[in-house]
Design a protein around this motif. Structure first.
Motif, PDB file in Angstrom:
ATOM      1  N   LEU A  92       0.831  -1.198   0.000  1.00 47.73           N
ATOM      2  CA  LEU A  92       0.000   0.000   0.000  1.00 47.73           C
ATOM      3  C   LEU A  92       0.867   1.249   0.000  1.00 47.73           C
ATOM      4  O   LEU A  92       1.907   1.295   0.658  1.00 47.73           O
ATOM      5  CB  LEU A  92      -0.904   0.039   1.241  1.00 47.73           C
ATOM      6  CG  LEU A  92      -1.851  -1.136   1.481  1.00 47.73           C
ATOM      7  CD1 LEU A  92      -2.691  -0.871   2.726  1.00 47.73           C
ATOM      8  CD2 LEU A  92      -2.744  -1.375   0.287  1.00 47.73           C
ATOM      9  N   VAL A  93       0.419   2.252  -0.743  1.00 42.81           N
ATOM     10  CA  VAL A  93       1.025   3.579  -0.692  1.00 42.81           C
ATOM     11  C   VAL A  93      -0.091   4.580  -0.434  1.00 42.81           C
ATOM     12  O   VAL A  93      -1.275   4.233  -0.453  1.00 42.81           O
ATOM     13  CB  VAL A  93       1.769   3.919  -2.001  1.00 42.81           C
ATOM     14  CG1 VAL A  93       2.919   2.955  -2.231  1.00 42.81           C
ATOM     15  CG2 VAL A  93       0.818   3.915  -3.193  1.00 42.81           C
ATOM     16  N   GLU A  94       0.277   5.839  -0.202  1.00 46.05           N
ATOM     17  CA  GLU A  94      -0.730   6.849   0.082  1.00 46.05           C
ATOM     18  C   GLU A  94      -1.550   7.155  -1.167  1.00 46.05           C
ATOM     19  O   GLU A  94      -1.105   6.956  -2.296  1.00 46.05           O
ATOM     20  CB  GLU A  94      -0.065   8.107   0.634  1.00 46.05           C
ATOM     21  CG  GLU A  94       0.546   7.875   2.007  1.00 46.05           C
ATOM     22  CD  GLU A  94       1.134   9.133   2.607  1.00 46.05           C
ATOM     23  OE1 GLU A  94       0.631   9.575   3.640  1.00 46.05           O
ATOM     24  OE2 GLU A  94       2.101   9.656   2.039  1.00 46.05           O
ATOM     25  N   HIS A  95      -2.748   7.692  -0.956  1.00 42.01           N
ATOM     26  CA  HIS A  95      -3.692   7.892  -2.049  1.00 42.01           C
ATOM     27  C   HIS A  95      -3.170   8.821  -3.130  1.00 42.01           C
ATOM     28  O   HIS A  95      -3.502   8.670  -4.298  1.00 42.01           O
ATOM     29  CB  HIS A  95      -5.013   8.436  -1.499  1.00 42.01           C
ATOM     30  CG  HIS A  95      -5.742   7.466  -0.623  1.00 42.01           C
ATOM     31  ND1 HIS A  95      -6.199   6.255  -1.087  1.00 42.01           N
ATOM     32  CD2 HIS A  95      -6.076   7.514   0.689  1.00 42.01           C
ATOM     33  CE1 HIS A  95      -6.795   5.605  -0.097  1.00 42.01           C
ATOM     34  NE2 HIS A  95      -6.729   6.345   0.991  1.00 42.01           N
ATOM     35  N   LEU A 114       1.967 -10.749  -4.673  1.00 43.00           N
ATOM     36  CA  LEU A 114       1.012  -9.734  -4.228  1.00 43.00           C
ATOM     37  C   LEU A 114      -0.431 -10.193  -4.410  1.00 43.00           C
ATOM     38  O   LEU A 114      -0.817 -10.676  -5.473  1.00 43.00           O
ATOM     39  CB  LEU A 114       1.222  -8.431  -4.998  1.00 43.00           C
ATOM     40  CG  LEU A 114       2.329  -7.493  -4.525  1.00 43.00           C
ATOM     41  CD1 LEU A 114       2.301  -6.211  -5.341  1.00 43.00           C
ATOM     42  CD2 LEU A 114       2.204  -7.180  -3.044  1.00 43.00           C
ATOM     43  N   LYS A 115      -1.223  -9.990  -3.352  1.00 40.88           N
ATOM     44  CA  LYS A 115      -2.657 -10.248  -3.397  1.00 40.88           C
ATOM     45  C   LYS A 115      -3.457  -8.947  -3.379  1.00 40.88           C
ATOM     46  O   LYS A 115      -4.601  -8.920  -3.833  1.00 40.88           O
ATOM     47  CB  LYS A 115      -3.078 -11.120  -2.213  1.00 40.88           C
ATOM     48  CG  LYS A 115      -2.431 -12.500  -2.198  1.00 40.88           C
ATOM     49  CD  LYS A 115      -2.874 -13.295  -0.975  1.00 40.88           C
ATOM     50  CE  LYS A 115      -2.227 -14.675  -0.964  1.00 40.88           C
ATOM     51  NZ  LYS A 115      -2.637 -15.452   0.243  1.00 40.88           N
ATOM     52  N   THR A 145      -7.037  -8.116  -5.160  1.00 36.22           N
ATOM     53  CA  THR A 145      -7.639  -6.796  -4.945  1.00 36.22           C
ATOM     54  C   THR A 145      -6.759  -5.690  -5.499  1.00 36.22           C
ATOM     55  O   THR A 145      -5.556  -5.650  -5.231  1.00 36.22           O
ATOM     56  CB  THR A 145      -7.855  -6.535  -3.442  1.00 36.22           C
ATOM     57  OG1 THR A 145      -8.627  -7.596  -2.880  1.00 36.22           O
ATOM     58  CG2 THR A 145      -8.572  -5.210  -3.222  1.00 36.22           C
ATOM     59  N   ILE A 146      -7.378  -4.793  -6.259  1.00 33.78           N
ATOM     60  CA  ILE A 146      -6.735  -3.547  -6.667  1.00 33.78           C
ATOM     61  C   ILE A 146      -7.496  -2.406  -6.007  1.00 33.78           C
ATOM     62  O   ILE A 146      -8.725  -2.344  -6.077  1.00 33.78           O
ATOM     63  CB  ILE A 146      -6.744  -3.357  -8.194  1.00 33.78           C
ATOM     64  CG1 ILE A 146      -5.913  -4.443  -8.881  1.00 33.78           C
ATOM     65  CG2 ILE A 146      -6.199  -1.976  -8.564  1.00 33.78           C
ATOM     66  CD1 ILE A 146      -5.944  -4.361 -10.401  1.00 33.78           C
ATOM     67  N   ARG A 188     -11.788  -8.394  -6.725  1.00 36.52           N
ATOM     68  CA  ARG A 188     -12.249  -7.301  -5.868  1.00 36.52           C
ATOM     69  C   ARG A 188     -11.548  -6.002  -6.260  1.00 36.52           C
ATOM     70  O   ARG A 188     -10.334  -5.989  -6.472  1.00 36.52           O
ATOM     71  CB  ARG A 188     -11.958  -7.642  -4.405  1.00 36.52           C
ATOM     72  CG  ARG A 188     -12.544  -6.686  -3.399  1.00 36.52           C
ATOM     73  CD  ARG A 188     -12.533  -7.293  -2.002  1.00 36.52           C
ATOM     74  NE  ARG A 188     -11.187  -7.588  -1.530  1.00 36.52           N
ATOM     75  CZ  ARG A 188     -10.922  -8.157  -0.351  1.00 36.52           C
ATOM     76  NH1 ARG A 188     -11.914  -8.506   0.450  1.00 36.52           N
ATOM     77  NH2 ARG A 188      -9.680  -8.387   0.016  1.00 36.52           N
ATOM     78  N   ILE A 189     -12.331  -4.929  -6.360  1.00 31.96           N
ATOM     79  CA  ILE A 189     -11.784  -3.601  -6.613  1.00 31.96           C
ATOM     80  C   ILE A 189     -12.341  -2.648  -5.564  1.00 31.96           C
ATOM     81  O   ILE A 189     -13.555  -2.531  -5.396  1.00 31.96           O
ATOM     82  CB  ILE A 189     -12.121  -3.096  -8.027  1.00 31.96           C
ATOM     83  CG1 ILE A 189     -11.402  -3.949  -9.067  1.00 31.96           C
ATOM     84  CG2 ILE A 189     -11.722  -1.628  -8.191  1.00 31.96           C
ATOM     85  CD1 ILE A 189     -11.660  -3.529 -10.496  1.00 31.96           C
ATOM     86  N   HIS A 190     -11.443  -1.999  -4.865  1.00 31.47           N
ATOM     87  CA  HIS A 190     -11.814  -1.043  -3.815  1.00 31.47           C
ATOM     88  C   HIS A 190     -11.553   0.358  -4.347  1.00 31.47           C
ATOM     89  O   HIS A 190     -10.413   0.732  -4.602  1.00 31.47           O
ATOM     90  CB  HIS A 190     -10.975  -1.310  -2.565  1.00 31.47           C
ATOM     91  CG  HIS A 190     -11.264  -0.378  -1.435  1.00 31.47           C
ATOM     92  ND1 HIS A 190     -10.339  -0.093  -0.449  1.00 31.47           N
ATOM     93  CD2 HIS A 190     -12.380   0.342  -1.120  1.00 31.47           C
ATOM     94  CE1 HIS A 190     -10.868   0.754   0.420  1.00 31.47           C
ATOM     95  NE2 HIS A 190     -12.097   1.037   0.034  1.00 31.47           N
ATOM     96  N   VAL A 191     -12.621   1.118  -4.546  1.00 29.71           N
ATOM     97  CA  VAL A 191     -12.507   2.483  -5.058  1.00 29.71           C
ATOM     98  C   VAL A 191     -12.649   3.449  -3.889  1.00 29.71           C
ATOM     99  O   VAL A 191     -13.695   3.502  -3.240  1.00 29.71           O
ATOM    100  CB  VAL A 191     -13.580   2.781  -6.125  1.00 29.71           C
ATOM    101  CG1 VAL A 191     -13.415   4.203  -6.660  1.00 29.71           C
ATOM    102  CG2 VAL A 191     -13.490   1.775  -7.267  1.00 29.71           C
TER     103      VAL A 191
END
Length: 236
Positions: A92-95, A114-115, A145-146, A188-191
């Motif tokens: 993870l990195v910052e938005h 990577l998952k 997940t992206i 899965r995609i998390h927006v």
């Protein structure tokens, strides 16, 4: 090292490098001590030198069994440091950080386990642009997940009124079908809705693929980067 630190499994560090080492020691010397965080798995890391240049935690990752990383520094200029990432499952990195896709594209062999990866900052919410910007992740065969950071840009009037439009990214089933053809493990995609000031705005949407192959999205509350790193998307 205090005895209770021997059982720590997650750590978030945000400080100057001089706070981690002293008396001429280096972080490598500290990590050679077997009782120093031996069970560490999750790491949130923002450590900088006097120049305020971020340090990538490659020494931490190489010395401990880190599988989930939240890196709060710049991705620019990283090269050999990324070789330590072979065991990462979450990255993870910052938005507001750009360059995540480019980083993976440059060394895809490093990120094969990577998952979960994010946040990818989209330059556009147009379907064709989204597909192109996610292309670098096609080689990540374990990716489930992206996370997408969708920046909400206000109009001039709304800037003056300090209001933001509900311009949420909601892709069609055809886009998901195309993504599925290229990213076989993706489900899965998390927006995450992010304002133009790069602060999280009102949570986001979680899109998941059902057993019938159909994708369905639902609104979810805001999750911090630490929440995501700890797997809260699995229970939200």
């Amino acid at each position: 090292m205090a005895p209770h630190m021997r059982t720590v499994t997650s750590l978030e560090s945000s400080c100057s490098i001089c706070w981690l080492v002293n008396d001429g020691n280096t972080i490598e010397n500290v990590l050679q001590i077997q009782d120093t965080l031996p069970l560490l798995k999750l790491l949130g890391y923002r450590v900088h030198r006097d120049s305020n240049r971020s340090e990538f935690p490659d020494k931490f990752i190489a010395a401990r069994s880190i599988t989930r990383l939240y890196y709060r520094g710049s991705l620019g200029g990283l090269d050999q440091e990324l070789n330590s990432c072979a065991n990462l499952e979450y990255f993870l990195v910052e938005h507001f950080r750009r360059g995540l896709a480019t980083t993976v594209e440059r060394q895809p062999e490093v990120f094969t386990r990577l998952k979960h990866i994010g946040a990818v900052t989209l330059s556009s919410s147009e379907e064709g642009d989204v597909l192109r910007e996610l292309e670098p992740f096609e080689g990540l065969k374990s990716l489930i997940t992206i996370e997408i950071s969708h920046i909400i840009l206000p109009s001039e009037d709304e800037i003056s009124m300090q209001k933001y439009p509900p311009n949420h990214f909601k892709p069609s089933q055809s886009v998901f079908q195309l993504l599925g053809e290229k990213h076989h493990s993706l489900s899965r995609i998390h927006v995450v809705n992010t304002s133009y000031q790069f602060t999280a705005e009102g949570g986001g949407d979680l899109w998941e693929q059902g057993q019938d192959g159909i994708w369905a999205g639902r609104a979810i509350p805001h999750l911090s980067r630490w929440d995501v790193l700890n797997g809260m998307l699995d229970s939200v």
